[in-house]
Design a protein around this motif. Sequence first.
Motif, PDB file in Angstrom:
ATOM      1  N   ALA A  10       2.236 -23.644 -38.291  1.00 44.45           N
ATOM      2  CA  ALA A  10       1.363 -24.197 -37.250  1.00 44.45           C
ATOM      3  C   ALA A  10       1.544 -25.710 -37.148  1.00 44.45           C
ATOM      4  N   ALA A  11       1.642 -26.378 -38.293  1.00 45.27           N
ATOM      5  CA  ALA A  11       1.857 -27.827 -38.284  1.00 45.27           C
ATOM      6  C   ALA A  11       3.221 -28.155 -37.678  1.00 45.27           C
ATOM      7  N   GLY A  12       4.234 -27.340 -37.980  1.00 46.94           N
ATOM      8  CA  GLY A  12       5.559 -27.554 -37.407  1.00 46.94           C
ATOM      9  C   GLY A  12       5.570 -27.376 -35.898  1.00 46.94           C
ATOM     10  N   MET A  13       4.845 -26.356 -35.411  1.00 45.80           N
ATOM     11  CA  MET A  13       4.769 -26.145 -33.963  1.00 45.80           C
ATOM     12  C   MET A  13       4.053 -27.300 -33.289  1.00 45.80           C
ATOM     13  N   GLN A  14       2.985 -27.795 -33.921  1.00 48.70           N
ATOM     14  CA  GLN A  14       2.249 -28.922 -33.348  1.00 48.70           C
ATOM     15  C   GLN A  14       3.132 -30.173 -33.306  1.00 48.70           C
ATOM     16  N   ARG A  19       6.523 -33.987 -30.228  1.00 43.90           N
ATOM     17  CA  ARG A  19       7.819 -34.624 -30.000  1.00 43.90           C
ATOM     18  C   ARG A  19       8.333 -34.337 -28.597  1.00 43.90           C
ATOM     19  N   PHE A  20       8.181 -33.091 -28.141  1.00 41.91           N
ATOM     20  CA  PHE A  20       8.638 -32.725 -26.801  1.00 41.91           C
ATOM     21  C   PHE A  20       7.873 -33.511 -25.737  1.00 41.91           C
ATOM     22  N   GLU A  21       6.543 -33.575 -25.887  1.00 40.93           N
ATOM     23  CA  GLU A  21       5.725 -34.302 -24.915  1.00 40.93           C
ATOM     24  C   GLU A  21       6.060 -35.784 -24.885  1.00 40.93           C
ATOM     25  N   ALA A  22       6.276 -36.382 -26.064  1.00 40.81           N
ATOM     26  CA  ALA A  22       6.622 -37.802 -26.118  1.00 40.81           C
ATOM     27  C   ALA A  22       7.975 -38.047 -25.447  1.00 40.81           C
ATOM     28  N   SER A  23       8.923 -37.158 -25.684  1.00 40.40           N
ATOM     29  CA  SER A  23      10.235 -37.301 -25.050  1.00 40.40           C
ATOM     30  C   SER A  23      10.139 -37.136 -23.542  1.00 40.40           C
ATOM     31  N   ALA A  24       9.357 -36.175 -23.098  1.00 45.99           N
ATOM     32  CA  ALA A  24       9.180 -35.969 -21.655  1.00 45.99           C
ATOM     33  C   ALA A  24       8.523 -37.188 -21.014  1.00 45.99           C
ATOM     34  N   PHE A  49      10.230 -25.681 -32.426  1.00 47.53           N
ATOM     35  CA  PHE A  49       9.021 -24.922 -32.113  1.00 47.53           C
ATOM     36  C   PHE A  49       9.294 -23.425 -32.252  1.00 47.53           C
ATOM     37  N   SER A  50      10.418 -22.968 -31.703  1.00 49.04           N
ATOM     38  CA  SER A  50      10.770 -21.546 -31.776  1.00 49.04           C
ATOM     39  C   SER A  50      10.955 -21.082 -33.215  1.00 49.04           C
ATOM     40  N   ALA A  51      11.588 -21.903 -34.037  1.00 49.42           N
ATOM     41  CA  ALA A  51      11.798 -21.538 -35.440  1.00 49.42           C
ATOM     42  C   ALA A  51      10.464 -21.438 -36.181  1.00 49.42           C
ATOM     43  N   ALA A  53       7.565 -20.805 -34.802  1.00 51.71           N
ATOM     44  CA  ALA A  53       6.860 -19.634 -34.273  1.00 51.71           C
ATOM     45  C   ALA A  53       7.378 -18.361 -34.931  1.00 51.71           C
ATOM     46  N   ALA A  54       8.677 -18.299 -35.199  1.00 46.24           N
ATOM     47  CA  ALA A  54       9.244 -17.138 -35.886  1.00 46.24           C
ATOM     48  C   ALA A  54       8.701 -17.038 -37.308  1.00 46.24           C
ATOM     49  N   VAL A  55       8.535 -18.163 -37.984  1.00 49.82           N
ATOM     50  CA  VAL A  55       7.946 -18.165 -39.330  1.00 49.82           C
ATOM     51  C   VAL A  55       6.509 -17.649 -39.266  1.00 49.82           C
ATOM     52  N   ALA A  56       5.750 -18.098 -38.268  1.00 51.51           N
ATOM     53  CA  ALA A  56       4.366 -17.652 -38.132  1.00 51.51           C
ATOM     54  C   ALA A  56       4.304 -16.148 -37.862  1.00 51.51           C
ATOM     55  N   ARG A  57       5.183 -15.641 -37.011  1.00 51.01           N
ATOM     56  CA  ARG A  57       5.210 -14.196 -36.734  1.00 51.01           C
ATOM     57  C   ARG A  57       5.554 -13.411 -37.995  1.00 51.01           C
ATOM     58  N   THR A  58       6.529 -13.899 -38.738  1.00 52.31           N
ATOM     59  CA  THR A  58       6.938 -13.213 -39.964  1.00 52.31           C
ATOM     60  C   THR A  58       5.816 -13.219 -40.991  1.00 52.31           C
ATOM     61  N   ALA A  59       5.144 -14.350 -41.157  1.00 47.39           N
ATOM     62  CA  ALA A  59       4.020 -14.431 -42.097  1.00 47.39           C
ATOM     63  C   ALA A  59       2.908 -13.479 -41.677  1.00 47.39           C
ATOM     64  N   ASP A  60       2.652 -13.403 -40.381  1.00 49.70           N
ATOM     65  CA  ASP A  60       1.622 -12.489 -39.877  1.00 49.70           C
ATOM     66  C   ASP A  60       2.016 -11.035 -40.133  1.00 49.70           C
ATOM     67  N   ASP A  61       3.272 -10.704 -39.874  1.00 53.36           N
ATOM     68  CA  ASP A  61       3.757  -9.340 -40.136  1.00 53.36           C
ATOM     69  C   ASP A  61       3.659  -8.988 -41.617  1.00 53.36           C
ATOM     70  N   MET A  62       4.023  -9.932 -42.475  1.00 58.65           N
ATOM     71  CA  MET A  62       3.966  -9.680 -43.909  1.00 58.65           C
ATOM     72  C   MET A  62       2.529  -9.482 -44.377  1.00 58.65           C
ATOM     73  N   MET A  63       1.603 -10.282 -43.849  1.00 60.32           N
ATOM     74  CA  MET A  63       0.196 -10.125 -44.216  1.00 60.32           C
ATOM     75  C   MET A  63      -0.334  -8.780 -43.735  1.00 60.32           C
ATOM     76  N   GLY A  64       0.065  -8.376 -42.533  1.00 64.07           N
ATOM     77  CA  GLY A  64      -0.347  -7.066 -42.023  1.00 64.07           C
ATOM     78  C   GLY A  64       0.172  -5.928 -42.881  1.00 64.07           C
ATOM     79  N   THR A  65       1.419  -6.047 -43.306  1.00 63.09           N
ATOM     80  CA  THR A  65       2.023  -5.012 -44.168  1.00 63.09           C
ATOM     81  C   THR A  65       1.302  -4.978 -45.515  1.00 63.09           C
ATOM     82  N   LEU A  66       0.999  -6.130 -46.055  1.00 61.39           N
ATOM     83  CA  LEU A  66       0.278  -6.198 -47.329  1.00 61.39           C
ATOM     84  C   LEU A  66      -1.094  -5.560 -47.207  1.00 61.39           C
ATOM     85  N   LEU A  67      -1.780  -5.840 -46.112  1.00 69.34           N
ATOM     86  CA  LEU A  67      -3.110  -5.245 -45.920  1.00 69.34           C
ATOM     87  C   LEU A  67      -3.024  -3.731 -45.734  1.00 69.34           C
TER      88      LEU A  67
END
Length: 71
Positions: A10-14, A19-24, A49-51, A53-67
Amino acid sequence: MTIPPLSIAAAGMQNAASRFEASARRTAEGSLDNLAVEAVEQIRAKHDFSANAAVARTADDMMGTLLDVLV
């Protein structure tokens, strides 16, 4: 309970979005001399941002599998 990979992603996406907004903003306000540099920065921010987001999706999937295993 916060999962460290999820909060890091989440911090990486933020950071990437900032950075994108500042560049724009620099692109809109500046001269065309740095257009190539800003285009590269925007592409890098998009990929970062995409990378993250993929980490966040993977962490969410792993937590779901654990639960699912625990229930």
